[in-house]
Design an enzyme around this catalytic site. Structure first.
Site, PDB file in Angstrom:
ATOM      1  N   GLU B  83      19.425  -9.287 -66.142  1.00 42.93           N
ATOM      2  CA  GLU B  83      18.593 -10.197 -65.363  1.00 42.93           C
ATOM      3  C   GLU B  83      17.546 -10.818 -66.295  1.00 42.93           C
ATOM      4  O   GLU B  83      16.501 -11.284 -65.858  1.00 42.93           O
ATOM      5  CB  GLU B  83      17.948  -9.499 -64.177  1.00 42.93           C
ATOM      6  CG  GLU B  83      17.128  -8.275 -64.493  1.00 42.93           C
ATOM      7  CD  GLU B  83      16.709  -7.534 -63.228  1.00 42.93           C
ATOM      8  OE1 GLU B  83      15.691  -7.902 -62.643  1.00 42.93           O
ATOM      9  OE2 GLU B  83      17.434  -6.586 -62.832  1.00 42.93           O
ATOM     10  N   CYS B 115      19.743  -5.291 -60.781  1.00 42.66           N
ATOM     11  CA  CYS B 115      20.051  -4.004 -61.418  1.00 42.66           C
ATOM     12  C   CYS B 115      21.439  -3.468 -61.043  1.00 42.66           C
ATOM     13  O   CYS B 115      21.905  -2.494 -61.636  1.00 42.66           O
ATOM     14  CB  CYS B 115      18.982  -2.976 -61.056  1.00 42.66           C
ATOM     15  SG  CYS B 115      17.324  -3.450 -61.565  1.00 42.66           S
ATOM     16  N   HIS B 242      19.900   4.911 -59.126  1.00 45.60           N
ATOM     17  CA  HIS B 242      19.046   3.892 -59.730  1.00 45.60           C
ATOM     18  C   HIS B 242      17.599   4.371 -59.602  1.00 45.60           C
ATOM     19  O   HIS B 242      17.160   4.747 -58.508  1.00 45.60           O
ATOM     20  CB  HIS B 242      19.239   2.553 -59.025  1.00 45.60           C
ATOM     21  CG  HIS B 242      18.323   1.483 -59.535  1.00 45.60           C
ATOM     22  ND1 HIS B 242      18.317   1.086 -60.847  1.00 45.60           N
ATOM     23  CD2 HIS B 242      17.355   0.747 -58.922  1.00 45.60           C
ATOM     24  CE1 HIS B 242      17.412   0.147 -61.023  1.00 45.60           C
ATOM     25  NE2 HIS B 242      16.804  -0.080 -59.869  1.00 45.60           N
TER      26      HIS B 242
END
Lengths: 89, 412
Positions: B83, B115, B242
């Protein structure tokens, strides 16, 4: 609002507010039940950002509605959150 | 092809410098009572000669060198997930392909899905490798980002790191054998975190945390619906998630154990220590590296879990915007052996420690690396004093400048 209305499920209270009340007490047991007023925000009740997210997602799950992710703000009061949950039905 | 496919090799590059998270708290005047919620020790800090390309190459080059020329020639797909893109048309992958010395018969792609992009790319790579259309083919998936967090980021700043993770995908899955067909997904549109410009990051913390928790629950429920007899509390020996900050992964775990497993607070704490905590050691020392964060957590798990026998891992990937996936795979003692050459713990310990003033002085110059420019010069030699404080390191690709919009790199 009377002291009694804040301690447990309250007659006449919307399903959304009742769910929020239960979820607040489940996620942050240290919040005194009598402090839970519709015009108070979760932040004012001492809930941090993780607590706030967890309460909203949990309440949406209880009510079997989509989580109104876009409507949550740090200063949203419980009435506003209840309205968001109602609109998600 | 009926055999398992998955991750054959994994390498991490987590920068050359770090700053203690508590230093950032103190330096910014953040409320120390909220430090405990983050559960972070350090965050990696990038340097002005590092960008998305150098992070990707510095993660992938040691791995590519290790596998040898014959295997390198079988890398038929390269996906760089980021990103922190550098151009609307020319992909980061084209630079990375060049500096990794990969062959010319290789598909190149840059992937963007916040992500989550690395998990999407991993699944695409697995599909290619498992399809049998090119037996023995390898795919290289590299997650690489550059942070933009500064004082405006508030409590996200002490938890934002820098770095990259390289994954070699093939049919000899020595690091992680992915369970074929075992996944659950959940995606919807929301504006929780975004980068509308090269130096502009916007984040709505409450919205992002709610989206993360919502996605976690629904992707797990989708997995449980798709996979016969699966149970969140008992099917997975370990979990990796995550981890934008350690406290977030902990909150996600707590929520699922309460709602899906009906555990008490004490039971949740025991389960956290047993199943999730091993995955949080490296993320707690590096910070959020965006597209690579889940795979940094997987590396942490492999280096810290009890792998005396084969273990099933549940992995949760989340990307703002938002999209998510819960999937699973098998790790064992061979996974730790396969990861050992990456020397991740040593690499993290070798980073130079910065104080707050040193860290703050770097932020503006670091973020400038993402800005398109026609001409620009970067002198890595200006940072020799800092580089001298870094422990053992191998050859490092650095950005040396931009000439007619074309990025220039060199090895030091």
């Amino acid at each position: 609002m009377t002291e009694n209305r804040n301690v447990a499920a309250v007659d006449g209270e919307s399903a959304e507010l009742a769910a929020l009340r239960r979820c607040i007490l489940a996620v942050v047991p240290a919040v005194p039940p009598e402090h839970i007023h519709p015009d108070r925000s979760l932040a004012q009740l001492g809930c941090n950002s993780i607590d706030r997210a967890e309460i909203l997602v949990m309440a949406a799950g209880e009510l079997a509605v989509a989580t109104p992710v876009d409507g949550i703000h740090e200063d949203s009061d419980l009435d506003s959150l209840a309205a968001l949950l109602r609109e998600s039905r | 092809m009926t055999g398992r496919c998955g991750i054959q090799a994994l390498h991490v590059y987590a920068g050359l410098a770090r700053v203690p998270a508590l230093e950032v708290f103190a330096g910014r005047g953040l409320d120390p009572e909220r430090f405990g919620n983050l559960m972070m020790r350090d965050r990696s800090v990038c340097l002005p000669f590092e960008d998305t390309v150098t992070n990707a190459v510095n993660a992938a080059r040691p791995l590519v060198d290790r596998i040898g020329q014959a295997a390198r020639d079988r890398v038929e797909l390269l996906v760089v997930c980021t990103e922190s893109g550098l151009d609307y048309s020319k992909s980061v992958s084209s630079y990375v392909h060049e500096h990794l010395g990969l062959g010319r018969h290789c598909r190149l792609l840059e992937a963007k899905q916040a992500c989550y992009s690395t998990t999407a790319a991993l699944q695409l790579a697995l599909g290619y490798v498992a399809s049998g259309v090119s037996p023995g083919a390898l795919a290289l998936v590299v997650a690489a980002d550059i942070p933009l967090a500064d004082a405006e980021a508030g409590y996200a700043e002490p938890a934002t790191g820098t770095g990259a993770v390289a994954l070699l995908v093939g049919d000899r899955p020595e690091v992680l054998a992915v369970d074929p067909g075992a996944f659950g997904t959940y995606s919807f549109e929301t504006f929780d975190t975004a980068r509308p410009g090269p130096q502009l990051e916007v984040a709505d913390v409450d919205r992002s945390l709610a989206a993360y928790l919502d996605c976690l629950k629904h992707s797990v429920l989708h997995y449980l619906d798709r996979v016969a007899d699966a149970d969140f509390a008992t099917t997975f020996d370990y979990l990796a998630m995550h981890t934008p900050f350690v406290g977030m992964a902990r909150a996600g775990h707590r929520r699922l154990m309460r709602e899906l497993a009906g555990r008490s607070a004490e039971g949740i704490e025991l389960d956290f220590t047993a199943r999730l905590a091993p995955s949080l050691v490296y993320p707690g020392s590096v910070g959020n590296i965006f597209s690579g964060t889940l795979y940094l957590a997987l590396a942490s798990l492999i280096d810290h879990a009890d792998l005396s026998s084969a273990r099933r891992v549940g992995l949760f990937s989340y990307g703002s915007g938002c999209s998510s996936e819960f999937f699973s795979g098998i790790v064992d003692a061979g996974s730790r052996a396969a990861l050992a050459p990456a020397r991740i713990a040593e690499h993290l310990a070798e980073r130079a420690e910065l104080d707050f003033a040193e860290y703050a002085a770097l932020i503006e110059e670091n973020a400038a690396c993402l800005v398109p420019r026609q001409h620009h010069k970067v002198d890595p030699g200006r940072r020799d004093e800092l580089l001298d404080r870094v422990g053992r390191r191998g050859p490092l690709l650095v950005l040396t400048g931009i000439a007619d919009y074309h990025r220039q790199y060199d090895w030091i």
